[in-house]
Design an enzyme around this catalytic site. Structure first.
Site, PDB file in Angstrom:
ATOM      1  N   GLY A  77     152.805  37.730   6.954  1.00 61.24           N
ATOM      2  CA  GLY A  77     151.714  38.536   7.495  1.00 61.24           C
ATOM      3  C   GLY A  77     151.761  39.940   6.907  1.00 61.24           C
ATOM      4  N   LEU A  78     150.738  40.701   7.214  1.00 62.45           N
ATOM      5  CA  LEU A  78     150.644  42.078   6.714  1.00 62.45           C
ATOM      6  C   LEU A  78     151.790  42.935   7.235  1.00 62.45           C
ATOM      7  CD1 LEU A  78     146.842  42.732   7.358  1.00 62.45           C
ATOM      8  CD2 LEU A  78     147.924  42.465   5.104  1.00 62.45           C
ATOM      9  N   GLY A 129     153.864  42.394  12.817  1.00 60.57           N
ATOM     10  CA  GLY A 129     154.820  42.060  13.885  1.00 60.57           C
ATOM     11  C   GLY A 129     155.920  41.090  13.482  1.00 60.57           C
ATOM     12  N   LYS A 130     156.107  40.893  12.186  1.00 57.88           N
ATOM     13  CA  LYS A 130     157.100  39.909  11.721  1.00 57.88           C
ATOM     14  C   LYS A 130     158.510  40.252  12.193  1.00 57.88           C
ATOM     15  CE  LYS A 130     155.965  40.691   7.450  1.00 57.88           C
ATOM     16  NZ  LYS A 130     154.952  41.741   7.742  1.00 57.88           N
ATOM     17  N   SER A 131     158.935  41.479  11.938  1.00 61.70           N
ATOM     18  CA  SER A 131     160.312  41.865  12.297  1.00 61.70           C
ATOM     19  C   SER A 131     160.510  41.839  13.809  1.00 61.70           C
ATOM     20  CB  SER A 131     160.635  43.271  11.782  1.00 61.70           C
ATOM     21  OG  SER A 131     160.477  43.311  10.392  1.00 61.70           O
ATOM     22  N   SER A 180     155.263  38.080   1.966  1.00 66.45           N
ATOM     23  CA  SER A 180     154.970  36.893   1.125  1.00 66.45           C
ATOM     24  C   SER A 180     153.469  36.617   1.054  1.00 66.45           C
ATOM     25  CB  SER A 180     155.750  35.670   1.611  1.00 66.45           C
ATOM     26  OG  SER A 180     155.717  35.487   3.010  1.00 66.45           O
ATOM     27  N   GLY A 205     153.319  45.548   9.413  1.00 67.67           N
ATOM     28  CA  GLY A 205     152.898  46.001  10.738  1.00 67.67           C
ATOM     29  C   GLY A 205     152.302  44.915  11.613  1.00 67.67           C
TER      30      GLY A 205
END
Ligand code: ADP
Length: 183
Positions: free
Chosen positions: A21-22, A26-28, A95, A24
């Site tokens: 995802g972009l 929320g991945k981390s 990615s 910011g």
């Protein structure tokens, strides 16, 4: 937020949960909460965060399409080793190219690769700007920045899609746990 496809897989025996995802989106945040929830249940889990990989194993790579491809390839190979060791490996990595994520799926093995689209509107990500990167990119201080000066290709058919602007972190993590069907 939707969940698609689920075979009778044993993800607990080792798998890769690939968060794309972009910046910011929320991945981390999702990765850390998922790690906590899995480890609370006694599962073996490890997080490979793109930012950390960029400062070590992948520090020689740039953000060009070729650099990103190689970045994804290395992280795929590492995540596969974790999965083979029986660990739930959570990858948090922008990615942006579908082709590269398809390669990651091939490297890891289709049956144990869970592509999770961490989706929030571009405007929301830019407004959140948790690391101040959008501001820098707008000021021309970062080149090839995803969403501004480099593309992001949304997943075509992710196993799980999270709308982080509509559901809180717990709800998002719950969706992944539901898909993984961990006990
Ligand atoms: P990324 O790793 O994709 O660059 P981060 O996890 O660093 O993104 O930042 C996401 C920001 O959005 C954090 O400040 C987080 O608290 C916030 N946020 C709000 N709602 C959610 C949600 N449902 N899931 C994840 N993050 C969320």
């Amino acid at each position: 937020m939707k969940v698609t496809q689920q075979g009778s897989r044993n993800f607990e025996a080792g798998c890769v949960v690939w968060l794309t995802g972009l910046s910011g989106a929320g991945k981390s945040t999702v990765a850390q909460e998922l790690r906590q929830r899995l480890s609370d249940r006694g599962k073996s889990v490890f997080v490979l965060d793109g930012d950390i990989m960029r400062s070590g194993l992948c520090s020689d790579l740039d953000f060009s399409p070729a650099g990103r491809k190689e970045n994804v390839r290395r992280i795929s190979e590492v995540s596969r080793l974790f999965a083979e060791a029986g660990i739930i490996c959570i990858v948090a990595l922008i990615s942006p190219y579908q082709e590269d994520r398809n390669s990651a799926r091939r490297i890891v093995g289709t049956g144990r690769f869970v592509e999770v689209y961490v989706n929030a509107p571009f405007e929301v990500c830019e407004h959140r700007d948790p690391k101040g990167l959008y501001a820098k990119a707008r000021a021309g201080q970062i080149k090839d920045f995803t969403g501004i000066s480099a593309p992001y290709e949304p997943p075509v058919k992710p196993e799980v899609e999270l709308l982080t602007n509509e559901s809180d972190v717990n709800g998002c993590v719950g969706k992944i746990l539901e898909y993984l069907a961990v006990s």
